[in-house]
Write an enzyme that holds these catalytic residues in place. Structure first.
Site, PDB file in Angstrom:
ATOM      1  CG  ASP A 236      -2.072   0.972   1.088  1.00  0.00           C
ATOM      2  OD1 ASP A 236      -2.451   1.289  -0.053  1.00  0.00           O
ATOM      3  OD2 ASP A 236      -2.594   1.422   2.120  1.00  0.00           O
TER       4      ASP A 236
ATOM      5  NE  ARG B 291      -1.558   6.651   1.044  1.00  0.00           N
ATOM      6  CZ  ARG B 291      -1.526   5.818   2.075  1.00  0.00           C
ATOM      7  NH1 ARG B 291      -1.327   6.291   3.284  1.00  0.00           N
ATOM      8  NH2 ARG B 291      -1.683   4.522   1.898  1.00  0.00           N
TER       9      ARG B 291
ATOM     10  CB  THR C 207     -12.888  -8.186  -4.522  1.00  0.00           C
ATOM     11  OG1 THR C 207     -12.913  -7.959  -3.117  1.00  0.00           O
ATOM     12  CG2 THR C 207     -12.512  -9.619  -4.773  1.00  0.00           C
ATOM     13  CD  GLU C 208     -13.252  -5.374  -1.194  1.00  0.00           C
ATOM     14  OE1 GLU C 208     -12.044  -5.654  -1.286  1.00  0.00           O
ATOM     15  OE2 GLU C 208     -14.110  -6.197  -0.837  1.00  0.00           O
ATOM     16  CG  ASN C 209      -7.822  -2.284  -4.915  1.00  0.00           C
ATOM     17  OD1 ASN C 209      -6.879  -3.025  -4.646  1.00  0.00           O
ATOM     18  ND2 ASN C 209      -8.178  -1.288  -4.102  1.00  0.00           N
TER      19      ASN C 209
ATOM     20  CD  GLU D 101       2.963 -11.325  17.047  1.00  0.00           C
ATOM     21  OE1 GLU D 101       2.950 -10.106  17.333  1.00  0.00           O
ATOM     22  OE2 GLU D 101       2.492 -12.201  17.789  1.00  0.00           O
TER      23      GLU D 101
ATOM     24  CG  LEU E 232      -6.194  -7.379   8.609  1.00  0.00           C
ATOM     25  CD1 LEU E 232      -6.983  -8.590   9.102  1.00  0.00           C
ATOM     26  CD2 LEU E 232      -4.916  -7.866   7.932  1.00  0.00           C
ATOM     27  CB  SER E 233      -7.802  -3.193   3.277  1.00  0.00           C
ATOM     28  OG  SER E 233      -7.623  -1.938   3.871  1.00  0.00           O
TER      29      SER E 233
ATOM     30  CG  ASN F 148       1.933   1.253  -5.071  1.00  0.00           C
ATOM     31  OD1 ASN F 148       2.842   1.116  -4.256  1.00  0.00           O
ATOM     32  ND2 ASN F 148       1.437   0.255  -5.776  1.00  0.00           N
TER      33      ASN F 148
END
Ligand code: IPE
Ligand code: IPE
Ligand code: MG
Length: 237
Positions: free
Chosen positions: A16, A20, A62-64, A202, A190-191, A18
């Site tokens: 995650d 920004r 899937t949400e992307n 962990e 976690l998205s 990219n």
């Protein structure tokens, strides 16, 4: 490399930051994805050198698909390029590539490139890289449930024979549980990543955008893992 480090068997990375990273430099989001996905190759090879056996990489949820068409299209073309060409180096390093996620609605050219790299790396055994592409943890649990229910309906399985092993066997891939989840970019969530497999993982959330996540940062993450006291519900040691 520190010889005494405990190396987690299965590591997950939520790739995650990219967008920004690119924004910060006045570049387009696409430039960020390009930089991030090329960084992945280095991280995979370094994971193998560290002795990690399974690496799950969350590269597209899937949400992307809710994102702008232009961004989704760019990413799809990038995946074609990576799996057809750029990731040949992973195969040369003895890495076996597999995928988790739904096929639909991935474009044919992406599915073909995925099939090709799976086939070409099938005999490798140094490390498994599992790309979570068009992946959602909730959808994986839904698909697993449907598979098991179907086995019961077909008379192949009795309800009383369903165990936790049955669940693990019917997920997208047969993998050990996650030991460690790293999410770059600084978000603390976690998205929808490997909800079942992360049960006792962990977690580590470096405030580094993925295109800047270098070997050294990965090494430091493993050092951090070594400071954790995993209990799995038992007593503190
Ligand atoms: C992660 O980077 C890559 C994908 C989801 C494909 P983002 O695109 O989510 O980057 P940020 O979070 O907007 O910075
Ligand atoms: C999670 O990142 C998915 C991947 C890294 C592939 P997102 O950027 O899509 O997650 P949210 O929207 O910030 O939760
Ligand atoms: Mg993001």
């Amino acid at each position: 490399m520190n010889e005494n480090l405990i190396i987690p068997t299965h590591v997950g990375i939520i790739v995650d930051g990219n967008g920004r990273w690119a924004q910060m430099r006045g570049l387009s989001r696409s430039e960020g994805h390009k930089a991030g996905l090329f960084r992945l190759k280095e991280i995979c090879i370094y994971a193998k050198e560290l002795g990690i056996k399974y690496l799950s990489l969350y590269v597209f949820s899937t949400e992307n698909f809710k994102r702008e068409k232009k961004e989704v299209q760019y990413l799809m073309n990038l995946f074609v390029n990576l799996y057809n060409d750029e990731f040949q180096e992973l195969i040369n390093n003895g890495i076996k590539v597999i995928f988790s996620g739904r096929k639909n609605p991935l474009p044919r050219k992406v599915l073909d490139a995925m099939d090709k790299i799976v086939e070409n790396s099938a005999d490798n055994s140094e490390m498994v890289v599992n790309f979570c592409l068009n992946y959602g943890g909730q959808t994986e649990l839904l698909d697993m449930t449907k598979k098991i229910v179907q086995q019961v309906v077909d008379g192949k399985k009795k309800i009383d024979d369903i165990t936790l092993d049955t669940i693990q066997e019917n997920l997208y891939q047969k993998l050990p549980m996650l030991d460690y989840v790293i999410r770059t970019g600084g978000e603390l969530r976690l998205s929808n990543f490997m909800l079942y497999q992360a049960s006792y993982a962990e977690f580590y959330f470096p405030k580094i955008y993925f295109p800047d996540f270098k070997k050294n940062d990965f090494y430091y993450a493993i050092v951090e893992f070594n400071k954790r006291n995993r209990r799995f519900g038992g007593n503190a040691s």
